[in-house]
Design an enzyme around this catalytic site. Structure first.
Site, mmCIF file in Angstrom:
data_model
loop_
_atom_site.group_PDB
_atom_site.id
_atom_site.type_symbol
_atom_site.label_atom_id
_atom_site.label_comp_id
_atom_site.label_asym_id
_atom_site.label_seq_id
_atom_site.Cartn_x
_atom_site.Cartn_y
_atom_site.Cartn_z
ATOM 1 C CG HIS A 232 -7.081 -0.452 -12.992
ATOM 2 N ND1 HIS A 232 -7.386 0.588 -12.129
ATOM 3 C CD2 HIS A 232 -7.846 -1.488 -12.587
ATOM 4 C CE1 HIS A 232 -8.285 0.183 -11.251
ATOM 5 N NE2 HIS A 232 -8.583 -1.075 -11.498
ATOM 6 C CG ASP A 236 -10.470 5.685 -9.369
ATOM 7 O OD1 ASP A 236 -11.570 5.879 -9.917
ATOM 8 O OD2 ASP A 236 -9.907 6.550 -8.666
#
Ligand code: CAO
Length: 261
Positions: A232, A236
């Site tokens: 992450h 995204d």
């Protein structure tokens, strides 16, 4: 039998130990000591490294009715030619086709320089269960291979895996990974990213489940779950969801996968 006195004695031992220090546990006389070696030692190292990656997990389900029909139609003929065709080569090819459209996920993260290296080659790693533990060899340049070529490569790696004789070349330069835990069972799993890669996908078991068709009728569907774990820091949720939708499109509509459209 564990008596109240045993628990109290144990609690006393814990509270007597200096703060933050672990109590020295001694193995019981009948415990079997198993040294951690070979592939398992490597798993220790890679999985410990993975702990520092902030994992984002995105899951969905796919209907594999068409894929299973296609595979069942040709698998016996291929068996006679010495090729074992499971669903895995389709999953691998679909991952590569989706990467053609979302190439930034076929990458390595360079933490030190804070850059992402996007690779042209789709060297797709396959988590493999072997007598010596988990190992992840890869199939190189999947973007150039057809389903049969992928199946042959997978068969070769499985043969080598059974003998714990996978070459260093087969283990090197993986750019993206997949794990099929559904061979053994389970519906969902959260896969763990293998650094420096930034994505790994894992499938559950194909299960026959009731689902609605286009006309609202309940039908029996072969359903498989897919879970993507992404780093992450650089991936995204929207990008992962788009990629997963593409993968699902190829799996649910195998003709697009096969003709390369
Ligand atoms: N659901 C239902 N059936 C499945 C399945 C699934 N998700 N995946 C495979 N099968 C079936 C295959 O179709 C095959 O059936 P047939 O005999 O009818 O052909 C049978 O199970 C055996 O498959 P396979 O293991 O020979 O082949 P594969 O290509 O599907 O999988 C491999 C190859 C290497 C991914 C697998 O053998 C393996 O090792 N999986 C374990 C991965 C693992 O350990 N993951 C965890 C990582 S984290 O610890």
């Amino acid at each position: 039998r564990v008596l109240k006195e045993d628990i109290l004695a144990h609690m006393e031992k814990i509270s007597a130990s200096p703060a933050g220090k672990r109590v020295e546990e001694k193995p019981t006389a009948d415990a079997t000591i198993v040294p951690i070696k070979r592939y398992s030692k490597h798993m220790w190292k890679t999985m410990t490294q993975s702990l520092s990656i902030p994992h984002f997990v995105y899951s969905d389900e796919c209907n594999v009715n068409r894929l299973m029909d296609y595979r069942n139609e040709v698998k016996h003929l291929l068996k006679e030619q010495g090729i074992s065709l499971s669903l895995m080569p389709f999953f691998i090819k679909a991952a590569s086709r989706a990467l053609e459209k979302v190439p930034q996920l076929n990458s390595w993260l360079d933490e030190e320089n804070q850059t992402v290296q996007i690779h042209e080659e789709h060297n797709i790693g396959i988590a493999m269960d072997t007598p010596d533990g988990l190992v992840v060899p890869n199939i190189k340049n999947v973007q150039k291979l057809n389903i049969l070529e992928i199946a042959r490569e997978l068969n070769r790696l499985q043969e080598h895996g059974k003998k714990s004789a996978i070459s260093l070349n087969d283990l090197s330069n993986t750019t993206f990974s997949l794990s099929n835990i559904g061979v053994i069972g389970g519906t969902y799993t959260k896969p763990v990213i293998l650094s420096p890669q930034i994505v790994i996908g894992a499938f559950g078991k194909v299960q026959k489940l009731p689902r609605f068709d286009d006309k609202g009728n309940v039908t029996a569907a072969n359903i498989i779950s897919i879970s993507w774990a992404a780093d992450h820091r650089v991936v995204d949720g929207v990008t992962m969801a788009k990629y997963s939708n593409l993968w699902k499109h190829y799996i649910e509509n195998p003709s697009f996968l096969l003709i390369g459209a």
